[in-house]
Structures are given as C-alpha cells and as structure tokens.
Motif scaffolding. Structure first.
Motif, PDB file in Angstrom:
ATOM      1  N   GLY A  59       7.579 -49.368 -13.832  1.00  0.00           N
ATOM      2  CA  GLY A  59       8.462 -49.508 -14.861  1.00  0.00           C
ATOM      3  C   GLY A  59       7.828 -48.983 -16.435  1.00  0.00           C
ATOM      4  N   PHE A  60       6.942 -48.624 -16.456  1.00  0.00           N
ATOM      5  CA  PHE A  60       6.114 -48.379 -17.832  1.00  0.00           C
ATOM      6  C   PHE A  60       5.168 -47.429 -17.629  1.00  0.00           C
ATOM      7  N   GLY A  61       5.239 -46.703 -19.033  1.00  0.00           N
ATOM      8  CA  GLY A  61       4.326 -45.483 -18.962  1.00  0.00           C
ATOM      9  C   GLY A  61       4.674 -44.339 -17.783  1.00  0.00           C
ATOM     10  N   LEU A  62       3.638 -43.696 -17.162  1.00  0.00           N
ATOM     11  CA  LEU A  62       4.353 -42.640 -16.267  1.00  0.00           C
ATOM     12  C   LEU A  62       4.999 -43.326 -15.054  1.00  0.00           C
ATOM     13  N   GLY A  63       4.924 -45.028 -14.956  1.00  0.00           N
ATOM     14  CA  GLY A  63       5.531 -45.300 -13.840  1.00  0.00           C
ATOM     15  C   GLY A  63       7.002 -44.849 -13.989  1.00  0.00           C
ATOM     16  N   LYS A  64       7.464 -44.851 -15.196  1.00  0.00           N
ATOM     17  CA  LYS A  64       8.806 -44.425 -15.460  1.00  0.00           C
ATOM     18  C   LYS A  64       9.344 -43.201 -14.875  1.00  0.00           C
ATOM     19  N   LEU A  65       8.376 -42.230 -14.961  1.00  0.00           N
ATOM     20  CA  LEU A  65       8.651 -40.880 -14.295  1.00  0.00           C
ATOM     21  C   LEU A  65       8.630 -40.930 -12.837  1.00  0.00           C
ATOM     22  N   LEU A  66       7.721 -41.638 -12.284  1.00  0.00           N
ATOM     23  CA  LEU A  66       7.785 -41.895 -11.027  1.00  0.00           C
ATOM     24  C   LEU A  66       8.994 -42.486 -10.509  1.00  0.00           C
ATOM     25  N   ALA A  67       9.439 -43.486 -11.048  1.00  0.00           N
ATOM     26  CA  ALA A  67      10.838 -44.167 -10.734  1.00  0.00           C
ATOM     27  C   ALA A  67      12.064 -43.235 -10.638  1.00  0.00           C
ATOM     28  N   THR A  68      11.961 -42.000 -11.457  1.00  0.00           N
ATOM     29  CA  THR A  68      13.016 -41.121 -11.611  1.00  0.00           C
ATOM     30  C   THR A  68      12.719 -39.903 -10.774  1.00  0.00           C
ATOM     31  N   ARG A  69      11.621 -39.927 -10.124  1.00  0.00           N
ATOM     32  CA  ARG A  69      11.252 -38.877  -9.238  1.00  0.00           C
ATOM     33  C   ARG A  69      11.070 -37.331  -9.824  1.00  0.00           C
ATOM     34  N   GLN A  70      10.477 -37.839 -11.176  1.00  0.00           N
ATOM     35  CA  GLN A  70      10.219 -36.340 -12.048  1.00  0.00           C
ATOM     36  C   GLN A  70       8.989 -35.678 -11.715  1.00  0.00           C
ATOM     37  N   ILE A  71       8.061 -36.286 -11.066  1.00  0.00           N
ATOM     38  CA  ILE A  71       6.698 -36.119 -10.740  1.00  0.00           C
ATOM     39  C   ILE A  71       6.629 -35.751  -9.447  1.00  0.00           C
ATOM     40  N   PHE A  85       3.965 -45.692  -6.854  1.00  0.00           N
ATOM     41  CA  PHE A  85       3.325 -44.649  -6.751  1.00  0.00           C
ATOM     42  C   PHE A  85       2.663 -44.858  -5.423  1.00  0.00           C
ATOM     43  N   GLU A  86       2.061 -45.980  -4.968  1.00  0.00           N
ATOM     44  CA  GLU A  86       1.727 -46.233  -3.643  1.00  0.00           C
ATOM     45  C   GLU A  86       2.587 -45.866  -2.536  1.00  0.00           C
ATOM     46  N   ARG A  87       4.132 -46.405  -2.489  1.00  0.00           N
ATOM     47  CA  ARG A  87       5.003 -46.111  -1.745  1.00  0.00           C
ATOM     48  C   ARG A  87       5.092 -44.404  -1.455  1.00  0.00           C
ATOM     49  N   GLN A  88       5.371 -43.914  -2.723  1.00  0.00           N
ATOM     50  CA  GLN A  88       5.482 -42.525  -2.469  1.00  0.00           C
ATOM     51  C   GLN A  88       4.658 -41.821  -1.998  1.00  0.00           C
ATOM     52  N   TYR A  89       3.318 -42.070  -2.261  1.00  0.00           N
ATOM     53  CA  TYR A  89       2.017 -41.390  -1.671  1.00  0.00           C
ATOM     54  C   TYR A  89       1.859 -41.637  -0.394  1.00  0.00           C
ATOM     55  N   LEU A  90       2.305 -42.697   0.200  1.00  0.00           N
ATOM     56  CA  LEU A  90       1.805 -43.125   1.544  1.00  0.00           C
ATOM     57  C   LEU A  90       3.317 -42.428   2.527  1.00  0.00           C
ATOM     58  N   SER A  91       4.464 -42.437   1.762  1.00  0.00           N
ATOM     59  CA  SER A  91       5.515 -41.889   2.717  1.00  0.00           C
ATOM     60  C   SER A  91       5.522 -40.393   2.525  1.00  0.00           C
ATOM     61  N   GLY A  92       4.614 -39.805   1.681  1.00  0.00           N
ATOM     62  CA  GLY A  92       4.426 -38.380   1.817  1.00  0.00           C
ATOM     63  C   GLY A  92       5.244 -37.686   0.735  1.00  0.00           C
ATOM     64  N   GLU A  93       6.174 -38.597  -0.097  1.00  0.00           N
ATOM     65  CA  GLU A  93       6.919 -37.998  -0.967  1.00  0.00           C
ATOM     66  C   GLU A  93       5.984 -37.540  -2.667  1.00  0.00           C
ATOM     67  N   LEU A  94       5.106 -37.889  -2.547  1.00  0.00           N
ATOM     68  CA  LEU A  94       4.036 -37.581  -3.701  1.00  0.00           C
ATOM     69  C   LEU A  94       2.973 -36.875  -3.204  1.00  0.00           C
TER      70      LEU A  94
END
Length: 232
Positions: A59-71, A85-94
C-alpha cells in the motif's frame, strides 16, 4: 531549458509508456519519490520492468504499483517487506531478477558512466551467476554483469537548483544518485528548489547534466517501514 514542472503528473507527461524499463530510487522507504510513484500509478500504464533496491511495502511506495498490477518484473536486491510482492511472485504472476545489493548499485552506476558490462566475484557459484559469462582474473573466477540504462529514472533528492544540481540527504543518498545517472530521462522529486548559484559547489552531490525534469514535493509523508516504540 526549463526543468521545473508544476506537478508530478506534468513531469511524467509524454514519457511513460507500457512495457518500459524504469528505475526508482530509495533505500527501503527512505528517499523514495513518493509523488512521482503516485503519478506513475495514475498514468494507468503497465507491464513495467522496475529496477529498485526494494519493492516498497503493502500500500505504499512501489507496493501501490504492485497492487494495481502495473509491474511485470522487478530487478531488486531486497523484497522482504511486501506481502503482495510475495504472493504475486510465488503464484508466478510477477517476474523477479534478484541482484546482490552492491552489484545492483554498480550496474546502475555503470549504466550512467557508459560502461556496458563489468566483472565481479559476487555471486560466483550461485544462482546469481547462472547463464552469465565468467572469466578468470589472477586465478579467481568473476561473473559478468551488464550495466543498466533505464528509459526513465524516478529519483528523490532533498534540494535542487533550477539547473538540476542535486543535494541528497543522509540515507536517501543510497541508490538515488546512481539511479539518476543511469536514466535516459531522469525525473527528480525534491523538497526544496533554489535559484541557480545558490548552492555551494561543494554541496552538490550530482550535477544537473543528469537531470531532465524537476518537481517540488515540499511535504512528503516519509513513512517508516517498521515503527518500533517503547514506553518511557
């Protein structure tokens, strides 16, 4: 050349596109360009590869861009404060390219200095060196690392003059100067802007030749990652 822009949104106008390689300064949450990150989110552009020492917090810094799936991909050295970040990486989304902290700083510095690649012992014999060229020097093995040249760099400094000469404050001097040097276009968020010539040359940490656009954010939040308190 007028480098001062009236807002973070105006400073990013016309230079942000889908799929870009971006670099963002900061060390943890210290010295991150808060207003520029918000403006980047507001563009709605996506599929960014972002080079940054860390990935913010939820919810802050680059976390905002991760939440909106822009990275789409992060090139980082430390990502331990962000559950999304952890969730997206472990699920193969990032996608993630882990880079040792000193190597990441040198890759950015090399990019800014026009050095396409360099050799380092850091990471030899580990997954960091997989699929990278190695070479022997003085009987020791070194791995080749490429310099990084982002299309756009987003930087936080404490002070700028109207020519773009920068002064950083304390921990914010980690990574921000290298990120600024490396970018093809460098946009800097500052807390104070002074007239040309008002800064003592000995106080200039980075010359204005590396800076293309400046925006004032006099009152950043400066959030603390993990606030620890105790009773008196």
């Amino acid at each position: 050349m007028n480098k001062i822009y009236p807002s973070a949104e105006a400073a990013l106008e016309g230079i942000i596109h889908d799929g870009q390689l971006l670099a963002v300064g900061g060390f943890g949450l210290c010295g991150i360009p808060e207003a520029l990150i918000d403006a980047l989110q507001a563009t709605g552009k996506k599929d960014f590869t972002v080079v940054s020492n860390n990935a913010g917090v939820d919810g802050f810094g680059l976390g905002k861009l991760l939440a909106t799936r822009q990275i789409k991909k992060m090139i980082s050295s430390y990502v331990g404060e962000n559950k999304e970040f952890e969730r997206q990486y472990l699920s193969g989304e990032l996608e993630l390219e882990f880079t040792p902290q000193g190597t990441l700083a040198e890759r950015l510095r090399a990019g800014g200095a026009g050095i396409p690649a360099f050799f380092t012992r850091t990471g030899v014999g580990t997954v960091v060196a997989e699929n990278k060229p190695t070479q022997e020097f003085d009987g020791k093995t070194y791995v080749m690392e490429r310099g990084i040249v982002p299309e756009v760099s987003l930087v936080k400094a404490h002070m700028a003059d109207t020519s773009g000469n920068l002064r950083f404050r304390r921990t914010a001097r980690n990574f921000n100067p290298n990120v600024a040097m490396a970018g093809k276009i460098t946009v800097v968020e500052v807390e104070k802007i002074v007239d040309k010539g008002a800064m003592d040359p000995d106080d200039v940490h980075l010359p204005g030749i590396f800076v293309h656009r400046i925006v004032l954010n006099a009152t950043p939040e400066k959030r603390i990652e993990q606030r620890t308190t105790r009773k008196a």
